[in-house]
Design a protein around this motif. Sequence first.
Motif, PDB file in Angstrom:
ATOM      1  N   UNK A  36       0.859  -1.181   0.000  1.00 20.38           N
ATOM      2  CA  UNK A  36       0.000   0.000   0.000  1.00 20.38           C
ATOM      3  C   UNK A  36       0.898   1.234   0.000  1.00 20.38           C
ATOM      4  N   UNK A  37       0.662   2.126  -0.943  1.00 18.53           N
ATOM      5  CA  UNK A  37       1.452   3.357  -1.004  1.00 18.53           C
ATOM      6  C   UNK A  37       0.633   4.496  -0.414  1.00 18.53           C
ATOM      7  N   UNK A  38       1.244   5.228   0.513  1.00 16.47           N
ATOM      8  CA  UNK A  38       0.590   6.362   1.156  1.00 16.47           C
ATOM      9  C   UNK A  38       1.378   7.625   0.825  1.00 16.47           C
ATOM     10  N   UNK A  39       0.772   8.529   0.070  1.00 23.14           N
ATOM     11  CA  UNK A  39       1.409   9.792  -0.288  1.00 23.14           C
ATOM     12  C   UNK A  39       1.330  10.755   0.893  1.00 23.14           C
ATOM     13  N   UNK A  40       2.476  11.262   1.319  1.00 21.93           N
ATOM     14  CA  UNK A  40       2.545  12.176   2.450  1.00 21.93           C
ATOM     15  C   UNK A  40       2.603  13.631   1.981  1.00 21.93           C
ATOM     16  N   UNK A  41       1.909  14.483   2.695  1.00 20.41           N
ATOM     17  CA  UNK A  41       2.033  15.926   2.520  1.00 20.41           C
ATOM     18  C   UNK A  41       3.093  16.388   3.516  1.00 20.41           C
ATOM     19  N   UNK A  42       4.275  16.745   3.013  1.00 20.68           N
ATOM     20  CA  UNK A  42       5.386  17.041   3.916  1.00 20.68           C
ATOM     21  C   UNK A  42       5.235  18.369   4.638  1.00 20.68           C
ATOM     22  N   UNK A  43       4.223  19.165   4.240  1.00 16.32           N
ATOM     23  CA  UNK A  43       3.918  20.388   4.982  1.00 16.32           C
ATOM     24  C   UNK A  43       2.921  20.132   6.097  1.00 16.32           C
ATOM     25  N   UNK A  44       2.273  18.991   6.033  1.00 14.24           N
ATOM     26  CA  UNK A  44       1.312  18.598   7.061  1.00 14.24           C
ATOM     27  C   UNK A  44       1.430  17.095   7.249  1.00 14.24           C
ATOM     28  N   UNK A  45       2.483  16.679   7.940  1.00 14.77           N
ATOM     29  CA  UNK A  45       2.828  15.264   8.044  1.00 14.77           C
ATOM     30  C   UNK A  45       1.812  14.512   8.895  1.00 14.77           C
ATOM     31  N   UNK A  46       1.539  13.295   8.458  1.00 12.02           N
ATOM     32  CA  UNK A  46       0.547  12.477   9.151  1.00 12.02           C
ATOM     33  C   UNK A  46       1.075  12.006  10.497  1.00 12.02           C
ATOM     34  N   UNK A  47       0.151  11.668  11.355  1.00 13.05           N
ATOM     35  CA  UNK A  47       0.544  11.114  12.655  1.00 13.05           C
ATOM     36  C   UNK A  47       1.261   9.780  12.468  1.00 13.05           C
ATOM     37  N   UNK A  48       0.867   9.051  11.436  1.00 13.63           N
ATOM     38  CA  UNK A  48       1.527   7.763  11.174  1.00 13.63           C
ATOM     39  C   UNK A  48       2.997   7.977  10.836  1.00 13.63           C
ATOM     40  N   UNK A  49       3.297   8.980   9.998  1.00 15.09           N
ATOM     41  CA  UNK A  49       4.696   9.262   9.663  1.00 15.09           C
ATOM     42  C   UNK A  49       5.461   9.720  10.897  1.00 15.09           C
ATOM     43  N   UNK A  50       4.885  10.623  11.660  1.00 12.62           N
ATOM     44  CA  UNK A  50       5.575  11.162  12.838  1.00 12.62           C
ATOM     45  C   UNK A  50       5.837  10.093  13.885  1.00 12.62           C
TER      46      UNK A  50
END
Length: 241
Positions: A36-50
Amino acid sequence: MAGGGGGDELKLLGMWASPFALRVRIALSLKGLSYEYVEEDLKSKSELLLSSNPVHKLVPVLIHDGKPVCESRIIVEYIDEAFSGDGESLLPADPHDRAVARFWASYIDEKMFTAWMPIFAAKTEEEKAEATNRTFEVAETLERALRECSRGKPFFGGDAVGYLDVVLGGFAAWVYAIEELFGLKQFDAARTPLLVAWLQRFVELDAVKEVMPDSGSLVELHKARQAQAAAAADDDDDEAN
């Protein structure tokens, strides 16, 4: 994305223009793995990424059965080891060859990527010329690395694409975008004929075509970022007056 993987759940947090995220997508594609590919908005990073990469808070992050793996080169090695039965092995079998591949992979990130940054920041012809010369020096060194690692075969990995091909290949679309943006042909037929031929072969691979971004889209992204930066600078000037 279709492929094998033995039922393992894979999720990739990335950003479409990131060369580091792209090298992971290339590795997954070469292995034929579903994810599964999840595109991240690097100006508003997801809680999952953080939460998955709390140290650097950057993409890419590969999440395998709920467990995150960070840093692109580490992820590519992890994919090769965790899914050794899927597709061709990326890392060389010989320990010395593996060490050499890792050395040059580090060189690419430390030298080639950092040589690019002054090109984007150059404000004078002198700065542009200095940055251009630096990129040529790096490319000529990589030409020697390709000669050493390939031993006359089509790829750094020999007859088949390997770890070093994936690491350098993540930058392929940006090589073309930089040429269009700045008129800089980093891989030049006169200086680095082996790299020119390698790049042409690499981008024509089906597994690479499947995930490679369009260089024109990268050009437009850079121009949009420049326009945003210019507008922000104008706003700052207005506030200061």
